[in-house]
Each structure stands twice: as C-alpha cells, then as structure tokens.
Design an enzyme around this catalytic site. Structure first.
Site, PDB file in Angstrom:
ATOM      1  N   HIS A 131       0.876  -1.229  -0.008  1.00  0.00           N
ATOM      2  CA  HIS A 131      -0.247   0.011   0.013  1.00  0.00           C
ATOM      3  C   HIS A 131       0.789   1.030   0.172  1.00  0.00           C
ATOM      4  CE1 HIS A 131      -3.816   1.843  -0.083  1.00  0.00           C
ATOM      5  NE2 HIS A 131      -4.325   1.107   0.815  1.00  0.00           N
ATOM      6  N   ARG A 132       2.350   1.225   0.147  1.00  0.00           N
ATOM      7  CA  ARG A 132       2.941   2.265   0.065  1.00  0.00           C
ATOM      8  C   ARG A 132       3.164   2.882  -1.117  1.00  0.00           C
ATOM      9  NH1 ARG A 132       8.273  -0.084   3.041  1.00  0.00           N
ATOM     10  NH2 ARG A 132       7.759  -1.627   1.424  1.00  0.00           N
TER      11      ARG A 132
END
Length: 438
Positions: A411-412
């Site tokens: 998700h980064r």
C-alpha cells in the site's frame, strides 16, 4: 604474496553458504577463470572462479561444510613463483586484502535495464578499484558488460569482495545515479525488529517428533517472509475470471503444435497468465512499481517472477520482457527455467530481480489464497484453480469455468484504485485471450 580465497556473497540475502565440493585439490595449478569450487546458497549451487594464477596451496574449509560465513577465508593460493608448501605451512598469515573468488555478481532485485537499479555502486572517476599491476579486478560478467557498453573499468568503483567490480557496479555506471537508489531498499529493512526466538526444546514436549535442521534456503525464506509481513503494509484484492475462452484457445493452439521436433510446444494455463499479467502491467504501469524512501520506482521493463517449488523451498525464476514475448517463447522459457531451478542450476540474474511476481497453486486444486509480497516488488498475484461454478449471464443461471486470483499489494506504492485497475485489465485480457495480441 599469498592470496586468500574468501567466501563470496553470491546474492543480496546471503550471509553464509555451504561449500558443496572442491573442483581443485591442494597442489593443483590454478589459472584465472578456472572454477575452484561449488557453493550452495539459499537459492542455487554456483561456481566460484579464481581471479589470479598460482597454486592452490591449502584448502581451509573442506567440501560439505555448512554455515560458512561470507568473507571467511576458505582457501589459500600461492602466487606464481611462491613455494606452495611453505605458504600452506604458514597458513597464509602474510596474505593481504582479499583477492580471490570472482563469484557470480550479486544482483540486487529488481533491476530492469536502463531504468536505474535498486542496487549498485556509483561510478567514480577519482576512486580506483583494486589493481594488480595493470590489471583491474572484475568478474567476467562485469568485464563483458563494460566492454559492450564502452565503459572504462578504471573509472568504476567496485563493491564486491576486495573492491572487485561486479555486475551491478557496471549497471550503475551505465544508468547513472545508481548509488542514490541503492540505499533505498536497504533502508526499508535496516530497522527490522528481531523475530521472537522459537526454541525446539521449548516445544519438544508436544509429542514424538523428528528435528529437521534448517537449510540455508529455509532460513532465508523464514527471514524474508517475516520481514515482508512486518514491514510491508499488505492489502488484498480478489477477482473471479471466466477462463472457458482461454481453455478453448489453449487447446486450439496446442493442436497446431508439431508432435516432435524443435518447433513443438505445449502451452499451459500458467503461460497465458504470465502473458496476461505482463499485458495488464503495460496498461496499468503504476502497478509495475517498487517502494523506496527516495520515491516510487516505476519500472520500464516488465519482468515477471514466477514461484517454482523446489526441494527445500521455492525460487522465483524470471521471464524477462514478458510483455514482448509470445506465448510459445514464454512457455519454452518457463519450462527451461523451472527444470534448471529444480536442479539448482539457475544463474543469479535468472532468479534475482523481477518487477512483479506470480504464485500459481491452481494445479494443486487450491481455490484461492493470498501470497506474501516479495520485496522490493510492489505486488504478487496468487492464482487459484479453474473450476466449474454457477454464474449468472443475461439474467439466467449458467455454468462457467472460473479462476479466482488475489492481488497482494504494497500500500505504500500501490493504492487500492491502482490495484483494482490492474485486476480489471487482467480480467478482461484473461477472459478475451485475443486481447493478448493487441
């Protein structure tokens, strides 16, 4: 002056290895480029070459020894004109900085060409690599790459054992700016918390058991997967794909294959999945990415890592430039890589790198699952079995062959919308195989 042969680091994750066997015996003459020994790493068995001429005076670590630390002396070579017996008797105490073991270059993953790597030392016009007279120490692969690129090895700083120039040093010099990016992935894992210790004696009271020592590969798998789940914020998206058209197309293409000969082929469902993933990544390039503290790395190449089970663990050989390959080329490459992976014969550049991973357990009848991301990649697609399920088509109940696929995303670097866009593109391609030709 005696030359110490050190245990080389053959991959970014390697901290120790096993001396599988020595191909040279004490007293044998050694020439530059000749194979001294075979070393088992966490992924494969690799050959270690000599970089100087002389005589193998003494083997310090016998074949079959496990847990040999990187940069630990494993042998001593007497240079030309030296008494090998005297060098062996002295134990090589007078040996200076390491000069042996031109091992396969450690390749930092992922590393598409020309887009900047996740690893590599900087090229420098002022810092000099290790020399012996007029000779520059570099691995054979690094020399070939430098020659093809028209680079001067004298102006490249080596990051290998003893300052030796290795593959990713040359790649960094070609791409420029590689030094800044090389520190990024390391920063992601540098502060990893130590996992809780699990002692076999603490759980031995459960019942009768057999203790199987951890192989080097299993230790690395345990460490890497723990780091991934601790440090990478996974999220998961699942899509169901109808694959009846894909199966019909596969059968039609396989029917056109000659029964024997060099042109014969047999396409698998996995070959179509690899091609579909590659085509979808071209449509949604933001999913072909990695995270670094310096910024998001959007890869130019589409290099697909495919998980392959081997004795004692798994390995991820890479189909490089999968978006540019045809199905037959992908199929033949995958068969060759998988066969050599199971024999431990892959080269480092064939399993280190990749920009996106696929893990397919459909052949085992697994309906769906979620895979663990292989850092520094940003995504991995888990593929389940195709099975007949009831579906609704035009308001009526029907039967279709459905395959569930789950995307694990970092998700980064990959947001939910990007992951959903990728899966939507993948689903359209899988359900309409002719789209692979566009």
């Amino acid at each position: 002056m005696p030359i110490n042969v050190l245990m080389p680091a053959l991959s970014p994750t390697m901290t120790e290895g096993k001396i599988a066997r020595w191909l040279k015996a004490e007293g044998d003459a050694v020439k530059s480029g000749q194979v001294l020994c075979e070393i088992e790493t966490d992924k494969a068995t690799m050959e270690v070459e000599a970089v100087d001429e002389g005589t193998l005076a003494k083997i310090l670590v016998p074949g079959g020894t496990e847990g040999v630390k990187v940069n630990q002396p494993i042998a001593i070579i007497a240079a030309e004109g030296e008494d090998a017996k005297a060098v062996a008797a002295s134990g090589g105490a007078a040996a200076p900085a390491p000069k042996a073991a031109a091992a396969p270059a450690p390749v930092v993953a992922p590393q598409p060409a020309a887009s900047g790597g996740v690893g590599g030392a900087a090229a420098s016009g002022t810092e000099k690599p290790v020399h012996a007279g007029d000779r520059v120490f570099a691995s054979p692969l690094a020399k070939r790459m430098a020659e093809q690129a028209g680079l001067d090895l004298d102006k490249i700083k080596g990051s290998g054992p003893g300052g030796r120039i290795v593959k990713h040093d040359v790649e960094a010099a070609i791409s420029g700016g590689g030094a800044k990016k090389s520190a990024a992935p390391a920063a992601v894992t540098a502060s990893a918390p130590a996992p809780a210790a699990v002692s076999s004696s603490a759980i031995a009271g459960i019942g009768p058991h057999k203790l199987v020592p951890l192989s080097t590969m299993r230790k690395v798998i345990a460490r890497r997967l723990t780091e991934s789940k601790q440090q990478v914020p996974h999220f998961y998206l699942t899509v169901d794909c109808e694959i009846d058209k894909l199966l019909a197309g596969r059968a039609a293409l396989n029917a056109k294959s000659p029964e024997k000969g060099p042109g014969a082929f047999k396409l698998s469902v996995n070959d179509f999945i690899i091609k579909s993933v590659a085509a979808a990544l071209r449509q949604v390039p933001n999913a072909n990415a990695s995270y670094s503290d310096d910024g998001m790395l959007l890869w130019d190449n589409v290099d697909i890592s495919v998980a392959v089970a081997i004795p004692g663990g798994l390995i991820t050989p890479i189909i490089k430039g999968a978006d540019k390959k045809g199905l037959v080329d992908i199929s033949n490459s995958m068969k060759d890589l998988a066969a050599r992976a199971k024999d431990g014969k892959l080269k480092p550049e064939e399993f280190q790198g990749g920009t996106f991973s696929i893990s397919n357990l459909g052949m085992f009848g697994i309906k769906d699952f979620a895979a663990v991301i292989n850092p520094p990649q940003g995504c991995i697609l888990a593929v389940g079995a195709g099975e007949q399920r009831p579906v609704v088509k035009n308001g009526a109940l029907a039967i279709a062959t459905v395959m569930s696929c789950t995307l694990s995303a970092d998700h980064r670097v990959v947001d939910g919308a990007v992951g959903a866009e990728f899966l939507s593109a993948f689903k359209k391609i899988v359900e309409d195989p002719l789209a692979m030709l566009l």
